[in-house]
Design a protein around this motif. Structure first.
Motif, PDB file in Angstrom:
ATOM      1  N   GLY A 167       0.808  -1.221   0.000  1.00 22.76           N
ATOM      2  CA  GLY A 167       0.000   0.000   0.000  1.00 22.76           C
ATOM      3  C   GLY A 167       0.836   1.264   0.000  1.00 22.76           C
ATOM      4  O   GLY A 167       0.352   2.338   0.336  1.00 22.76           O
ATOM      5  N   SER A 168       2.110   1.123  -0.391  1.00 23.95           N
ATOM      6  CA  SER A 168       3.022   2.264  -0.285  1.00 23.95           C
ATOM      7  C   SER A 168       3.595   2.658  -1.635  1.00 23.95           C
ATOM      8  O   SER A 168       3.893   1.805  -2.475  1.00 23.95           O
ATOM      9  CB  SER A 168       4.173   1.915   0.668  1.00 23.95           C
ATOM     10  OG  SER A 168       5.049   3.010   0.808  1.00 23.95           O
ATOM     11  N   HIS A 169       3.795   3.954  -1.794  1.00 25.08           N
ATOM     12  CA  HIS A 169       4.462   4.486  -2.978  1.00 25.08           C
ATOM     13  C   HIS A 169       5.905   3.999  -3.027  1.00 25.08           C
ATOM     14  O   HIS A 169       6.493   3.832  -4.102  1.00 25.08           O
ATOM     15  CB  HIS A 169       4.413   6.016  -2.843  1.00 25.08           C
ATOM     16  CG  HIS A 169       4.918   6.778  -4.030  1.00 25.08           C
ATOM     17  ND1 HIS A 169       4.891   6.286  -5.322  1.00 25.08           N
ATOM     18  CD2 HIS A 169       5.451   8.031  -4.119  1.00 25.08           C
ATOM     19  CE1 HIS A 169       5.394   7.200  -6.146  1.00 25.08           C
ATOM     20  NE2 HIS A 169       5.742   8.264  -5.444  1.00 25.08           N
ATOM     21  N   ILE A 170       6.484   3.759  -1.862  1.00 27.74           N
ATOM     22  CA  ILE A 170       7.923   3.473  -1.822  1.00 27.74           C
ATOM     23  C   ILE A 170       8.254   2.110  -2.421  1.00 27.74           C
ATOM     24  O   ILE A 170       9.399   1.856  -2.775  1.00 27.74           O
ATOM     25  CB  ILE A 170       8.480   3.598  -0.373  1.00 27.74           C
ATOM     26  CG1 ILE A 170       9.957   4.026  -0.430  1.00 27.74           C
ATOM     27  CG2 ILE A 170       8.312   2.306   0.418  1.00 27.74           C
ATOM     28  CD1 ILE A 170      10.495   4.650   0.820  1.00 27.74           C
ATOM     29  N   LEU A 171       7.246   1.238  -2.562  1.00 29.47           N
ATOM     30  CA  LEU A 171       7.505  -0.066  -3.184  1.00 29.47           C
ATOM     31  C   LEU A 171       7.100  -0.076  -4.657  1.00 29.47           C
ATOM     32  O   LEU A 171       6.913  -1.150  -5.246  1.00 29.47           O
ATOM     33  CB  LEU A 171       6.827  -1.189  -2.400  1.00 29.47           C
ATOM     34  CG  LEU A 171       7.700  -1.740  -1.273  1.00 29.47           C
ATOM     35  CD1 LEU A 171       6.916  -2.652  -0.337  1.00 29.47           C
ATOM     36  CD2 LEU A 171       8.909  -2.503  -1.836  1.00 29.47           C
ATOM     37  N   ASP A 172       7.032   1.098  -5.251  1.00 30.83           N
ATOM     38  CA  ASP A 172       6.691   1.212  -6.675  1.00 30.83           C
ATOM     39  C   ASP A 172       7.359   0.141  -7.534  1.00 30.83           C
ATOM     40  O   ASP A 172       8.583   0.023  -7.547  1.00 30.83           O
ATOM     41  CB  ASP A 172       7.169   2.572  -7.207  1.00 30.83           C
ATOM     42  CG  ASP A 172       6.084   3.614  -7.144  1.00 30.83           C
ATOM     43  OD1 ASP A 172       5.045   3.333  -6.515  1.00 30.83           O
ATOM     44  OD2 ASP A 172       6.285   4.709  -7.718  1.00 30.83           O
ATOM     45  N   GLY A 173       6.523  -0.610  -8.218  1.00 27.90           N
ATOM     46  CA  GLY A 173       7.066  -1.550  -9.199  1.00 27.90           C
ATOM     47  C   GLY A 173       7.746  -2.776  -8.626  1.00 27.90           C
ATOM     48  O   GLY A 173       8.312  -3.564  -9.374  1.00 27.90           O
ATOM     49  N   PHE A 174       7.651  -2.972  -7.326  1.00 30.52           N
ATOM     50  CA  PHE A 174       8.374  -4.102  -6.722  1.00 30.52           C
ATOM     51  C   PHE A 174       7.681  -5.429  -7.013  1.00 30.52           C
ATOM     52  O   PHE A 174       6.541  -5.664  -6.625  1.00 30.52           O
ATOM     53  CB  PHE A 174       8.515  -3.906  -5.212  1.00 30.52           C
ATOM     54  CG  PHE A 174       9.128  -5.092  -4.517  1.00 30.52           C
ATOM     55  CD1 PHE A 174      10.424  -5.495  -4.832  1.00 30.52           C
ATOM     56  CD2 PHE A 174       8.430  -5.805  -3.564  1.00 30.52           C
ATOM     57  CE1 PHE A 174      10.998  -6.604  -4.206  1.00 30.52           C
ATOM     58  CE2 PHE A 174       8.987  -6.912  -2.938  1.00 30.52           C
ATOM     59  CZ  PHE A 174      10.271  -7.313  -3.263  1.00 30.52           C
ATOM     60  N   THR A 175       8.399  -6.290  -7.722  1.00 28.93           N
ATOM     61  CA  THR A 175       7.884  -7.621  -8.060  1.00 28.93           C
ATOM     62  C   THR A 175       8.800  -8.641  -7.400  1.00 28.93           C
ATOM     63  O   THR A 175       9.913  -8.863  -7.866  1.00 28.93           O
ATOM     64  CB  THR A 175       7.908  -7.810  -9.585  1.00 28.93           C
ATOM     65  OG1 THR A 175       7.294  -6.671 -10.179  1.00 28.93           O
ATOM     66  CG2 THR A 175       7.162  -9.045  -9.990  1.00 28.93           C
ATOM     67  N   PRO A 176       8.359  -9.240  -6.311  1.00 27.64           N
ATOM     68  CA  PRO A 176       9.262 -10.128  -5.570  1.00 27.64           C
ATOM     69  C   PRO A 176       9.647 -11.361  -6.388  1.00 27.64           C
ATOM     70  O   PRO A 176       8.784 -11.932  -7.068  1.00 27.64           O
ATOM     71  CB  PRO A 176       8.435 -10.556  -4.353  1.00 27.64           C
ATOM     72  CG  PRO A 176       7.253  -9.664  -4.311  1.00 27.64           C
ATOM     73  CD  PRO A 176       7.042  -9.148  -5.690  1.00 27.64           C
ATOM     74  N   PRO A 177      10.894 -11.764  -6.312  1.00 25.42           N
ATOM     75  CA  PRO A 177      11.293 -13.026  -6.923  1.00 25.42           C
ATOM     76  C   PRO A 177      11.084 -14.192  -5.951  1.00 25.42           C
ATOM     77  O   PRO A 177      11.814 -15.169  -6.004  1.00 25.42           O
ATOM     78  CB  PRO A 177      12.775 -12.810  -7.243  1.00 25.42           C
ATOM     79  CG  PRO A 177      13.247 -11.792  -6.253  1.00 25.42           C
ATOM     80  CD  PRO A 177      12.049 -10.989  -5.811  1.00 25.42           C
ATOM     81  N   LEU A 226      -4.822  -2.170   1.498  1.00 27.55           N
ATOM     82  CA  LEU A 226      -4.524  -2.161   2.938  1.00 27.55           C
ATOM     83  C   LEU A 226      -4.011  -0.782   3.315  1.00 27.55           C
ATOM     84  O   LEU A 226      -3.638   0.008   2.443  1.00 27.55           O
ATOM     85  CB  LEU A 226      -3.445  -3.211   3.251  1.00 27.55           C
ATOM     86  CG  LEU A 226      -2.009  -2.911   2.761  1.00 27.55           C
ATOM     87  CD1 LEU A 226      -1.019  -3.782   3.493  1.00 27.55           C
ATOM     88  CD2 LEU A 226      -1.852  -3.110   1.260  1.00 27.55           C
ATOM     89  N   ASP A 227      -3.976  -0.516   4.603  1.00 30.06           N
ATOM     90  CA  ASP A 227      -3.310   0.696   5.048  1.00 30.06           C
ATOM     91  C   ASP A 227      -1.823   0.566   4.741  1.00 30.06           C
ATOM     92  O   ASP A 227      -1.261  -0.535   4.818  1.00 30.06           O
ATOM     93  CB  ASP A 227      -3.510   0.889   6.558  1.00 30.06           C
ATOM     94  CG  ASP A 227      -4.834   1.566   6.869  1.00 30.06           C
ATOM     95  OD1 ASP A 227      -5.061   2.671   6.359  1.00 30.06           O
ATOM     96  OD2 ASP A 227      -5.632   0.965   7.623  1.00 30.06           O
ATOM     97  N   GLU A 228      -1.190   1.687   4.427  1.00 32.13           N
ATOM     98  CA  GLU A 228       0.224   1.668   4.051  1.00 32.13           C
ATOM     99  C   GLU A 228       1.052   0.970   5.136  1.00 32.13           C
ATOM    100  O   GLU A 228       0.993   1.349   6.307  1.00 32.13           O
ATOM    101  CB  GLU A 228       0.738   3.094   3.841  1.00 32.13           C
ATOM    102  CG  GLU A 228       2.181   3.097   3.335  1.00 32.13           C
ATOM    103  CD  GLU A 228       2.765   4.493   3.133  1.00 32.13           C
ATOM    104  OE1 GLU A 228       2.090   5.490   3.454  1.00 32.13           O
ATOM    105  OE2 GLU A 228       3.914   4.571   2.641  1.00 32.13           O
ATOM    106  N   GLY A 280      -9.196  -1.263   9.383  1.00 34.51           N
ATOM    107  CA  GLY A 280      -7.872  -1.516   8.836  1.00 34.51           C
ATOM    108  C   GLY A 280      -6.996  -2.212   9.852  1.00 34.51           C
ATOM    109  O   GLY A 280      -7.401  -2.412  10.983  1.00 34.51           O
ATOM    110  N   SER A 281      -5.869  -2.611   9.433  1.00 32.70           N
ATOM    111  CA  SER A 281      -5.309  -2.326   8.128  1.00 32.70           C
ATOM    112  C   SER A 281      -5.747  -3.285   7.022  1.00 32.70           C
ATOM    113  O   SER A 281      -5.615  -2.958   5.852  1.00 32.70           O
ATOM    114  CB  SER A 281      -3.784  -2.373   8.222  1.00 32.70           C
ATOM    115  OG  SER A 281      -3.339  -3.698   8.456  1.00 32.70           O
ATOM    116  N   SER A 282      -6.318  -4.446   7.367  1.00 30.47           N
ATOM    117  CA  SER A 282      -6.689  -5.399   6.311  1.00 30.47           C
ATOM    118  C   SER A 282      -8.044  -5.026   5.730  1.00 30.47           C
ATOM    119  O   SER A 282      -8.945  -5.873   5.603  1.00 30.47           O
ATOM    120  CB  SER A 282      -6.710  -6.828   6.862  1.00 30.47           C
ATOM    121  OG  SER A 282      -5.516  -7.120   7.557  1.00 30.47           O
ATOM    122  N   GLY A 283      -8.217  -3.757   5.355  1.00 32.44           N
ATOM    123  CA  GLY A 283      -9.506  -3.262   4.898  1.00 32.44           C
ATOM    124  C   GLY A 283      -9.914  -3.813   3.546  1.00 32.44           C
ATOM    125  O   GLY A 283     -11.090  -4.125   3.313  1.00 32.44           O
ATOM    126  N   GLY A 284      -8.955  -3.940   2.645  1.00 37.88           N
ATOM    127  CA  GLY A 284      -9.272  -4.485   1.319  1.00 37.88           C
ATOM    128  C   GLY A 284      -9.697  -5.943   1.435  1.00 37.88           C
ATOM    129  O   GLY A 284     -10.659  -6.375   0.775  1.00 37.88           O
TER     130      GLY A 284
END
Lengths: 95, 490, 485
Positions: free
Chosen positions: B92-102, B124-126, B157-161
């Motif tokens: 839920g954070s901007h800071i993980l932009d594009g993060f695709t875990p291997p 979710l909440d950030e 929240g945080s598990s709102g979604g």
């Protein structure tokens, strides 16, 4: 417990979070109100009480000394915003 | 026939076994629902292709007569705090932009091994920091019950979604994580079941960390039985997590006998707070009556340190978070905002990448650990944590489970309670003590308030005794006859 | 032999404490399963845990725990059967987690001691404050690109033992002896390879000064990452002199981190690091307290090898070696083993002399270690045997040794092939003696006139005639008889 602007600035630096100068004052207010509320803990007598770092009632498990991981340079680097020749890169550090 | 998306896991399990429909059909129904329900903003990333592929694999297994897992073919939402291999993971954070875990988190991998089908990554909440799902970089989630009151409500929240997806039937069930109430409070707000297991029951490996000594994954489901089934699929000892308990996973579903005769249920007097909402008090009293009627002994217990749990939590969790979130530095993954020096880059990245609430908590945590304040805040909080844990130990000498409300109110409107962080923190007043003590807690829908919004009751159990609280919760569930769904008339 | 800095206001003494980081010998890292080998391609020996990917968790390597206990026992230190890992929080490019997992309040090893062998043959004890386990950081490469620093995480997470001394050292020599002894101990124990060039052993030097005879502890400055014994000694000399100058000019020494410049042998302030340090240590919530039974400690203790101090005592007591010779021989485990193999069945003092005087010279000429010495211990032992049983003289033995250095051959074979066997046959020697006397009428006269020095001329003639193989004792004896001496 009241935090002043300078303290907030110092904590923000320790946490490496850029806070605009204009935001320091309101942020100091917010943080101070949270800390004021937390201050009620001081009412409690905790002399002789052991601090609890974990609720897990077990000892630290230990693994065997076997190489089971690594050798995955691609996976390690694939999300890096900048990198070259198998390295991560950051703005030049001058010591 | 019941709509496919109204089925519980238990019902779908039987129907799939009887070949009444296929996992693919079930999944397609959920993909349609997910797309139709986008106004809830319950998902950050939808993964229909992944879902259909896994559904087909499930159908193949069944056709071949292969091993059928306990969640085989069940379409679920995955809280976007679980790292999923090859699928965007944001916390839920901007800071993980594009993060695709291997890599795949242990819990999501366990669910996959049990045959579960992932529909997408739930909002979710950030970094799981919040009680209303309003701090997500991907926008707030709308509670499916909003229509009842004609205004947009938070899902909790945080598990709102996750809660909104299950409640709105955009997923058959969902994973959540709970640090101070993040499964139970949204479950209560959305009228579903949410179980936070004992600390150590589910592996934390591969779950984006918020506060390591508190974080636990758990199921969010339509029914208590579904929670038991799903917990069984999620749990298990994991040698990759040093705090994972080396215990067998029992058959949780088998613990649900409906027979609670002779069990002693504790009612903690400290949870009767000044100015408590009478409707919350009423539903709590109702819960007591139901359990009495089912043959339980009711006993008043005292948890004297309750009042101090929230401020303790707001030292411990931010302190751990301040270190856990230090790794988001723009070097190895996610957002990087350039800067002239390394420090500039760090500060720009973290200044832009973290939202306000996350920053606030990192700063509180940093302060609480800093030189000169460590003893007054962090050590003090850890000592109080010991007292809270001791309160429960003493209470569980006399009782088998403890009954409390889950949250101090029903769902509130989006935009309310936002000005004062402390007022928002009070949402977790009934759930945080359990988290600090590492004990299991379950929220079960018990009724509606005068506005027609769901209210949950919480059962707290002994460590690693999820079976008892599941069983007691099932009795409340039966007694409450909680059939109402959002959008239907009560 | 105290080390004194002569200042303008009087004599000063230096107070030194060392923090040494030793990389633990293990296959895998402290908290991840990645390999620890030195020199691999960048970021290949990195697991997702080392790269601090979201949700990754540490699990401790039991071998690193055992190595720390073993090292602690080697330092005669108290082993704490319960210790705690803490996070040390700071941001740096080669620290992916944003914190180092270390030990703070409760380290695995407590107080111990180390005996220094000083150059003058004396010994003194230095206290050990503690030893704790922690993660190593990665490496920053600053010279690959004009605008960027490159980061390699291969070293990230390798186990380190940080060994902290008490401020018990008083001279650069003390510090040098401390480092050499510590290296010797960890190498005996096989817990660290002690290789300062490759950075598997690194030293932070804490220095303060005070007027001679005072017992106060003044402000210290810490010089980071000094990577050889010589540099450590230089850094101390420079830093002590600098601090004396500061005080004598009316200034105050500030507590700071300094860098050693190997080019100039001086230290300089690292001002960039001065910004608000606050490590905010707290117990790592991903890890539980490290607890083990005393039985594990006892087991490890029972399996400890003989350590340099004990071995030195044994050489002094059993072999009659001087403390200095014994100290030199035991410093390296392999050297000591070599020496013992040479001495086996031979005179230990003679063996010690040969190893210290001849073998060490060969190693230093060739720039190799004892394991690559062309002369094997077995062959050197055989050579000593040939001397002892009078097969060759000491002089011939030196010639044989020279050949052994070149060819690595068995000395018996060399003596045989080259016909270097000492002549002990009285008849053959007598013939040569007679011949020398016959050829030296003038020298005979001189001798008889009382010039005994001339005997040397006759010995020279005999040796020449026998290519140096005649037994010198027999030659002397016969000459004296025949010349009527």
């Amino acid at each position: 417990m009241s935090l002043d602007k300078d303290t907030v600035k110092n904590i923000a630096y320790l946490a490496r979070i850029r806070v605009d100068e204009a935001q320091l004052e309101p942020l100091a207010g917010e943080l101070s109100s949270i800390l004021d509320w937390i201050e009620q803990l001081q009412e409690l007598d905790t002399d002789g009480v052991e601090p609890m770092a974990s609720v897990a009632a077990m000892d630290l498990p230990q693994r065997k000394d076997v190489v089971t991981d690594g050798n995955c340079q691609t996976a390690v680097l694939k999300n890096a915003p900048d990198g070259e020749d198998g390295f991560y890169t950051v703005p030049k550090v001058v010591e | 026939m019941t709509k496919l998306t109204d089925l519980t896991i238990a019902a779908a399990r039987d129907a799939l076994a009887a070949k009444e429909f296929s996992a693919t059909e079930l999944t397609e129904a959920y993909i349609q629902a997910m797309e139709a329900g986008r106004d809830l903003n319950a998902y950050i990333t939808e993964t229909p292709d992944v879902a259909l592929e896994r559904a087909r694999e499930s159908d193949d297994r069944r056709a071949r007569g292969g091993h059928i897992g306990s969640m085989d073919g069940m379409p679920i939402a995955m809280k976007d705090l679980f790292c999923t291999e090859g699928v965007l993971t944001t916390a839920g954070s901007h800071i993980l932009d594009g993060f695709t875990p291997p890599y795949e988190s242990t819990v999501s991998a366990n669910l996959r091994s049990a045959g579960a089908v992932m529909l997408g990554k739930a909002n979710l909440d950030e970094f799981a920091m919040g009680s209303a799902n309003i701090t997500s970089y991907y926008g707030p989630v709308k509670n499916p019950w909003s229509a009842k009151v004609g205004k947009d409500l938070v899902p909790g929240g945080s598990s709102g979604g996750s809660a909104a997806a299950v409640s709105g039937r955009l997923a058959m069930a969902a994973t959540g994580t709970d640090t101070g109430g993040s499964i139970r409070q949204p479950a209560s707000f959305c009228g579903i079941v949410g179980l936070k297991p004992t600390y150590g029951r589910c592996s934390r490996w591969g779950i984006v960390a918020f506060a390591s000594s508190l974080d636990q994954a758990g199921p969010m489901t339509q029914t208590v039985r579904d929670a038991a089934i799903m917990l069984g699929a999620m749990a298990g000892h994991d040698p990759k997590d040093s705090t994972s308990a080396p215990v067998e996973t029992p058959d949780f579903e088998a613990a649900i006998t409906g027979n609670v005769k002779g069990l002693t249920i504790g009612i903690p007097k400290e949870y009767r707070m000044d100015g408590m909402d009478p409707e919350i008090q009423a539903i709590w009293d109702q819960g007591v009556e139901w359990l009495k009627a089912a043959g339980c002994n009711i006993k008043d217990v005292s948890l004297p340190t309750t009042k101090y749990a929230l401020p303790t939590y707001y030292i411990v969790a931010p302190a751990e978070a301040s270190a856990n979130l230090a790794r988001y530095d723009g070097v190895r993954y996610g957002l990087r905002v350039p800067g002239d020096s390394l420090d500039d880059m760090y500060m720009n990245t973290r200044g832009e990448g973290f939202g306000h609430e996350v920053q606030r908590r990192i700063l509180i945590g940093t302060y609480a650990l800093s030189s000169g304040y460590y003893d007054a805040y962090y050590i003090k909080a850890q000592k109080v944590r010991t007292l809270i844990s001791n309160d429960f130990k003493a209470a569980f000498e006399d009782v088998d489970a403890i009954l409390t409300p889950t949250a101090p109110s029903a769902a509130f409107g989006i935009g309310e309670n936002q000005d004062d962080p402390v007022a928002m923190y009070l949402n977790d007043v009934f759930t945080v003590p359990t988290s600090l003590a590492g004990l299991p807690g379950i929220s079960v829908p018990a009724g509606l308030n005068k506005d027609g919004l769901p209210l949950g009751l919480q059962l707290i159990g002994r460590g690693f005794d999820e079976g008892t609280i599941l069983n007691v919760a099932s009795v409340i569930e039966d007694a409450a006859g909680f059939q109402c769904k959002p959008g239907k008339e009560a | 032999m105290s080390y004194v800095i002569k200042g303008e206001t009087g004599d000063w003494e230096v107070v030194i404490g060392l923090e040494v980081h030793c990389q633990v010998i293990s296959n895998a890292k402290l908290f991840s399963g990645a390999a620890t080998d030195f020199g691999a391609e960048p970021n290949t020996q990195v697991s997702l845990v080392d790269a601090a990917m979201p949700g990754m968790l540490p699990v401790i390597n039991q071998e690193c725990v055992k190595q720390a206990i073993k090292t602690g026992l080697g330092l005669k230190a108290e082993i704490n059967t319960k210790s705690v890992f803490a996070r040390k929080n700071y941001f740096y490019a080669d620290l992916p987690q944003g914190y180092q997992i270390s030990q703070f309040e409760e380290p695995i090893v407590g107080e111990g001691s180390i005996i220094l062998d000083l150059p003058d043959g004396t010994s003194r004890e230095v206290g050990i404050e503690r030893l704790h386990l922690e993660q190593d950081a990665g490496k920053s490469l600053h010279d690959q690109d004009p605008k960027r620093t490159f980061i390699d995480l291969n070293r990230t997470g390798v186990a380190l033992m940080e060994i902290v001394s008490k401020p018990d050292m008083r001279s650069p020599d003390d510090a040098g002896a401390y480092l050499r002894k510590l290296r010797s101990i960890v190498r005996y124990l096989e817990t660290c390879d002690g290789n300062m060039d490759q950075g598997s052993m690194r030293c932070d030097v804490n220095v303060s000064v005070r007027p001679a005879g005072s017992d106060e502890l003044r402000t210290r400055a810490e010089t980071k990452n000094v990577n050889s014994v010589r540099f450590v000694m230089q850094a101390i000399e420079h830093e002590a002199a600098r601090q004396v100058e500061v005080y004598e000019n009316g200034g105050e020494v500030v507590q700071e981190t300094r860098l050693f410049d190997a080019q100039t042998g001086t230290t300089r302030s690292m001002r960039s690091k001065e910004h608000a340090h606050d490590y905010r240590y707290f117990p790592d919530p991903d890890l539980l307290p490290l607890v083990f039974d005393q039985a594990l400690v006892d087991d490890i203790k029972a399996g400890l090898p003989e350590l340099p101090d004990e071995r030195k005592d044994r050489y002094i007591n059993d072999f009659g070696l001087s403390p200095y010779d014994a100290g030199v021989l035991v410093a390296e485990k392999d050297t000591a083993a070599y020496f013992e193999a040479v001495a086996d069945g031979h005179d230990a003092k003679m063996a010690a002399n040969w190893v210290i005087n001849n073998i060490f010279a060969v190693l230093s000429d060739k720039g190799v270690g004892i394991s690559e010495c062309p002369v094997t211990a077995e062959n050197l032992g055989k050579l000593l045997g040939l001397i002892s049983d009078d097969t060759v003289s000491t002089k011939i033995a030196k010639e044989v040794f020279e050949i052994m250095i070149e060819t690595g051959d068995d000395p018996e074979k060399i003596v045989e092939e080259k016909g270097l066997k000492q002549i002990t046959d009285t008849g053959a020697i007598e013939a040569a003696v007679d011949e020398a006397i016959a050829n030296g009428a003038a020298q005979v006269e001189q001798y008889k006139a009382g010039n005994e020095k001339v005997l040397g001329w006759f010995v020279g003639q005999v040796m020449k005639a026998t290519q140096g193989k005649a037994n010198p004792g027999q030659v002397n004896k016969l000459l004296k008889e025949k010349l009527g001496g």
